[in-house]
Design a protein around this motif. Structure first.
Motif, PDB file in Angstrom:
ATOM      1  N   ALA A  10     -24.879   9.083   2.850  1.00 12.22           N
ATOM      2  CA  ALA A  10     -25.009   9.281   4.285  1.00 12.22           C
ATOM      3  C   ALA A  10     -25.186   7.955   5.007  1.00 12.22           C
ATOM      4  N   ALA A  11     -25.948   7.059   4.426  1.00  7.05           N
ATOM      5  CA  ALA A  11     -26.279   5.806   5.104  1.00  7.05           C
ATOM      6  C   ALA A  11     -25.417   4.652   4.627  1.00  7.05           C
ATOM      7  N   ASP A  12     -24.296   4.936   4.019  1.00  4.82           N
ATOM      8  CA  ASP A  12     -23.428   3.886   3.487  1.00  4.82           C
ATOM      9  C   ASP A  12     -22.539   3.373   4.611  1.00  4.82           C
ATOM     10  N   THR A  13     -22.770   2.144   4.988  1.00  5.80           N
ATOM     11  CA  THR A  13     -21.996   1.587   6.097  1.00  5.80           C
ATOM     12  C   THR A  13     -20.918   0.624   5.618  1.00  5.80           C
ATOM     13  N   SER A  14     -20.677   0.609   4.324  1.00 10.66           N
ATOM     14  CA  SER A  14     -19.695  -0.343   3.807  1.00 10.66           C
ATOM     15  C   SER A  14     -18.306  -0.021   4.352  1.00 10.66           C
ATOM     16  N   LEU A  15     -17.493  -1.039   4.412  1.00 11.21           N
ATOM     17  CA  LEU A  15     -16.121  -0.835   4.853  1.00 11.21           C
ATOM     18  C   LEU A  15     -15.418   0.161   3.948  1.00 11.21           C
ATOM     19  N   ARG A  16     -15.666   0.051   2.666  1.00  9.08           N
ATOM     20  CA  ARG A  16     -15.044   0.964   1.719  1.00  9.08           C
ATOM     21  C   ARG A  16     -15.320   2.412   2.105  1.00  9.08           C
ATOM     22  N   GLN A  17     -16.561   2.675   2.450  1.00 11.41           N
ATOM     23  CA  GLN A  17     -16.943   4.033   2.793  1.00 11.41           C
ATOM     24  C   GLN A  17     -16.279   4.483   4.090  1.00 11.41           C
ATOM     25  N   GLN A  18     -16.152   3.558   5.042  1.00 13.60           N
ATOM     26  CA  GLN A  18     -15.511   3.909   6.308  1.00 13.60           C
ATOM     27  C   GLN A  18     -14.028   4.162   6.110  1.00 13.60           C
ATOM     28  N   VAL A  19     -13.397   3.342   5.275  1.00 10.64           N
ATOM     29  CA  VAL A  19     -11.987   3.572   4.981  1.00 10.64           C
ATOM     30  C   VAL A  19     -11.821   4.914   4.287  1.00 10.64           C
ATOM     31  N   TYR A  20     -12.703   5.185   3.341  1.00  7.15           N
ATOM     32  CA  TYR A  20     -12.652   6.458   2.631  1.00  7.15           C
ATOM     33  C   TYR A  20     -12.770   7.621   3.614  1.00  7.15           C
ATOM     34  N   ALA A  21     -13.724   7.540   4.529  1.00 10.40           N
ATOM     35  CA  ALA A  21     -13.916   8.620   5.496  1.00 10.40           C
ATOM     36  C   ALA A  21     -12.701   8.762   6.398  1.00 10.40           C
ATOM     37  N   SER A  22     -12.121   7.642   6.801  1.00 11.80           N
ATOM     38  CA  SER A  22     -10.955   7.692   7.680  1.00 11.80           C
ATOM     39  C   SER A  22      -9.780   8.376   6.995  1.00 11.80           C
ATOM     40  N   LEU A  23      -9.531   7.980   5.757  1.00 11.33           N
ATOM     41  CA  LEU A  23      -8.405   8.560   5.035  1.00 11.33           C
ATOM     42  C   LEU A  23      -8.637  10.039   4.785  1.00 11.33           C
ATOM     43  N   ARG A  24      -9.853  10.372   4.472  1.00 15.15           N
ATOM     44  CA  ARG A  24     -10.196  11.771   4.225  1.00 15.15           C
ATOM     45  C   ARG A  24      -9.970  12.598   5.478  1.00 15.15           C
ATOM     46  N   GLU A  25     -10.394  12.065   6.582  1.00 13.62           N
ATOM     47  CA  GLU A  25     -10.184  12.740   7.863  1.00 13.62           C
ATOM     48  C   GLU A  25      -8.688  12.932   8.119  1.00 13.62           C
ATOM     49  N   ALA A  26      -7.937  11.857   7.918  1.00 19.70           N
ATOM     50  CA  ALA A  26      -6.501  11.919   8.181  1.00 19.70           C
ATOM     51  C   ALA A  26      -5.829  12.935   7.268  1.00 19.70           C
ATOM     52  N   LEU A  27      -6.284  13.006   6.038  1.00 20.24           N
ATOM     53  CA  LEU A  27      -5.671  13.933   5.090  1.00 20.24           C
ATOM     54  C   LEU A  27      -5.983  15.377   5.452  1.00 20.24           C
ATOM     55  N   THR A  28      -7.251  15.662   5.726  1.00 22.49           N
ATOM     56  CA  THR A  28      -7.608  17.054   5.963  1.00 22.49           C
ATOM     57  C   THR A  28      -7.061  17.551   7.290  1.00 22.49           C
ATOM     58  N   SER A  29      -6.852  16.661   8.231  1.00 17.23           N
ATOM     59  CA  SER A  29      -6.312  17.125   9.507  1.00 17.23           C
ATOM     60  C   SER A  29      -4.794  17.005   9.542  1.00 17.23           C
ATOM     61  N   GLY A  30      -4.213  16.715   8.394  1.00 15.70           N
ATOM     62  CA  GLY A  30      -2.762  16.793   8.297  1.00 15.70           C
ATOM     63  C   GLY A  30      -2.004  15.657   8.972  1.00 15.70           C
ATOM     64  N   ARG A  31      -2.623  14.497   9.113  1.00 14.97           N
ATOM     65  CA  ARG A  31      -1.911  13.392   9.742  1.00 14.97           C
ATOM     66  C   ARG A  31      -0.996  12.662   8.774  1.00 14.97           C
ATOM     67  N   PHE A  32      -1.105  12.974   7.523  1.00 15.91           N
ATOM     68  CA  PHE A  32      -0.132  12.477   6.539  1.00 15.91           C
ATOM     69  C   PHE A  32       0.750  13.637   6.112  1.00 15.91           C
ATOM     70  N   ALA A  33       2.023  13.372   6.004  1.00 10.52           N
ATOM     71  CA  ALA A  33       2.940  14.418   5.568  1.00 10.52           C
ATOM     72  C   ALA A  33       2.938  14.485   4.044  1.00 10.52           C
ATOM     73  N   PRO A  34       3.025  15.694   3.480  1.00 11.12           N
ATOM     74  CA  PRO A  34       3.135  15.826   2.027  1.00 11.12           C
ATOM     75  C   PRO A  34       4.315  15.011   1.504  1.00 11.12           C
ATOM     76  N   GLY A  35       4.094  14.280   0.442  1.00 12.56           N
ATOM     77  CA  GLY A  35       5.153  13.457  -0.122  1.00 12.56           C
ATOM     78  C   GLY A  35       5.249  12.076   0.483  1.00 12.56           C
ATOM     79  N   GLN A  36       4.547  11.865   1.564  1.00 16.00           N
ATOM     80  CA  GLN A  36       4.619  10.570   2.238  1.00 16.00           C
ATOM     81  C   GLN A  36       4.024   9.464   1.379  1.00 16.00           C
ATOM     82  N   LYS A  37       4.703   8.335   1.388  1.00 21.66           N
ATOM     83  CA  LYS A  37       4.187   7.173   0.659  1.00 21.66           C
ATOM     84  C   LYS A  37       3.196   6.435   1.537  1.00 21.66           C
TER      85      LYS A  37
END
Lengths: 252, 252
Positions: A10-37
């Motif tokens: 919860a309190a992890d402010t590392s860049l790694r964690q923020q990137v992870y959260a961003s990608l996770r958000e993008a994936l679950t909300s469908g901002r990446f297309a299946p099969g996309q590189k």
DNA sequence: CCTCGGGATTTGTGATCACATTATTTTGCC
DNA sequence: GGCAAAATAATGTGATCACAAATCCCGAGG
């Protein structure tokens, strides 16, 4: 307010964690297309960070099955097949059924209130035809139940499974979602939590997942593929930069 | 030979993957003490690689729950508590029970033969009092069943769970293991696979896991802790080097 | 118009470095 | 001698660079 199972980072402010959260958000909300590189440098460019935190975040997502990596080293959003959906369906029925059963035994009054609130908000969003809010609230409803189970490892596993099925859940709209059985099932689940009836809670959760993912599996084509690959990546020739609006670095 | 679920990273020769495999091996075979601090530079020094692949491998293990990271950034082998064992027990009963049920429906003749072979080797090792081989063969027995289910995602999840319980399974020796119920249960499981009886296979697998992990949970002290922390790390003053014999880089 | 080859580019991997924060040891004061 | 404070060491994090393998692009040849 009683504390519920809080994610350990919860309190992890590392860049790694923020990137992870961003990608996770993008994936679950469908901002990446299946099969996309999706390349490391592309993500690093959009988020304005170096390769190091991006690599670690994306490697973790690969390990979790949210991305897949070919032996010839290229990272893609996984394509979904009927077999994979059915496998995920059966796993999710077990784990989320277990979580619902535990929640029925352990949920506090406030936790049940959270579940009830999410159920109401689903109905509101659905009556407005607001699919995006609907999906968000469905997620909140489910995770309110799972949090009430008070089992951190179980919660972590379920989150990983949602990450894999998440991008395909929008396939449930608008046809499947119009069924009236959803709201009734959620009400029965709430009643079971209230009554402390673990078996009933498990049954309702299992039925919900079975219905939804069986429907998705039924969308497969004759080859077993679901939501076929988008025409590769819209290849970016120019170097990516912030504001490309595919996703953003979520700053806390 | 029918193809069974092959680990997706079978042909991955990257250093990261080798470090990951080495650490995994060391963890499951108990070469790290619970509570022990494990630093990136220490592992890098022992394995003779730079920090980069070590970081990625250990970050993944943290995400999988095999290591835990304090907010004050130090990586440790997690301590086990009664609650955690019971949570893992219930999750494993669900997932490994599911895998056994699927295996009963999908196992080929050769896959059942693999299971049978492992069961025989358990008996041999046990009759010799060879605990290390015993544990290894028990693992092979279980994973022969899970592989026969032909569900790659399920297999990956189960591997992650074994990684967390693995270091504590040696607590089953020698007291618990002397029970005659183990071999009989395994035989009944094999019979169920042979007969294609999914419900029976699931029941036997669930009983096996319940018995073992309930026993481990019973070893907790009054605070709920199991196998308390070793006296911190034997702090290494000199810089670590290959041959420190804690673990080795497994070269393929 | 299609296929194949070769050079330029892209991309993941691993090593190294700088830095801030935490942990440990040493020093100095009472 | 005991304890707090300063100094020193250790450690995770993130950036940058070099490199090899894979990919892409484009033109020659059919």
């Amino acid at each position: 307010m009683p504390r519920i199972a809080t994610p350990p980072d919860a309190a992890d402010t590392s860049l790694r964690q923020q990137v992870y959260a961003s990608l996770r958000e993008a994936l679950t909300s469908g901002r990446f297309a299946p099969g996309q590189k999706v390349t490391f440098r592309y993500v690093a460019g959009v988020l304005g960070v170096s390769l190091t935190p991006v690599r670690e975040a994306m490697r973790r997502l690969v390990a979790e099955g949210a991305f897949e990596m070919n032996p010839n080293r290229s990272v893609r959003v996984p394509l979904m097949t009927r077999d994979k959906v059915l496998e995920l369906r059966d796993i999710r029925m077990e784990l989320e059924g277990l979580a619902a059963a535990k929640a029925a035994l352990a949920a506090t009054r406030n936790q049940i209130a959270e579940v009830r609130r999410a159920a109401r908000e689903i109905i509101v969003a659905r009556s407005r035809g607001d699919g995006a809010t609907d999906r968000q609230k469905v997620r909140e409803f489910h995770f309110a139940v799972y949090a009430a189970a008070g089992q951190p490892t179980l919660l972590r596993l379920i989150e990983g499974l949602w990450l894999q099925t998440g991008p395909y859940m929008n396939l449930l709209y608008p046809d499947f979602i119009s069924s009236p059985r959803g709201p009734a099932g959620r009400q029965r689940l709430i009643d079971a939590l209230q009554a402390g009836d673990a078996a009933a809670a498990r049954r309702e959760m299992e039925n919900d997942i079975r219905r939804a993912l069986s429907y998705v599996a039924g969308l497969a084509d004759e080859n077993g593929n679901i939501a076929p690959a988008v025409p590769a990546t819209a290849r970016k020739r120019r170097s990516p930069s912030a504001g490309d609006a595919i996703f953003e670095l979520r700053v806390n």
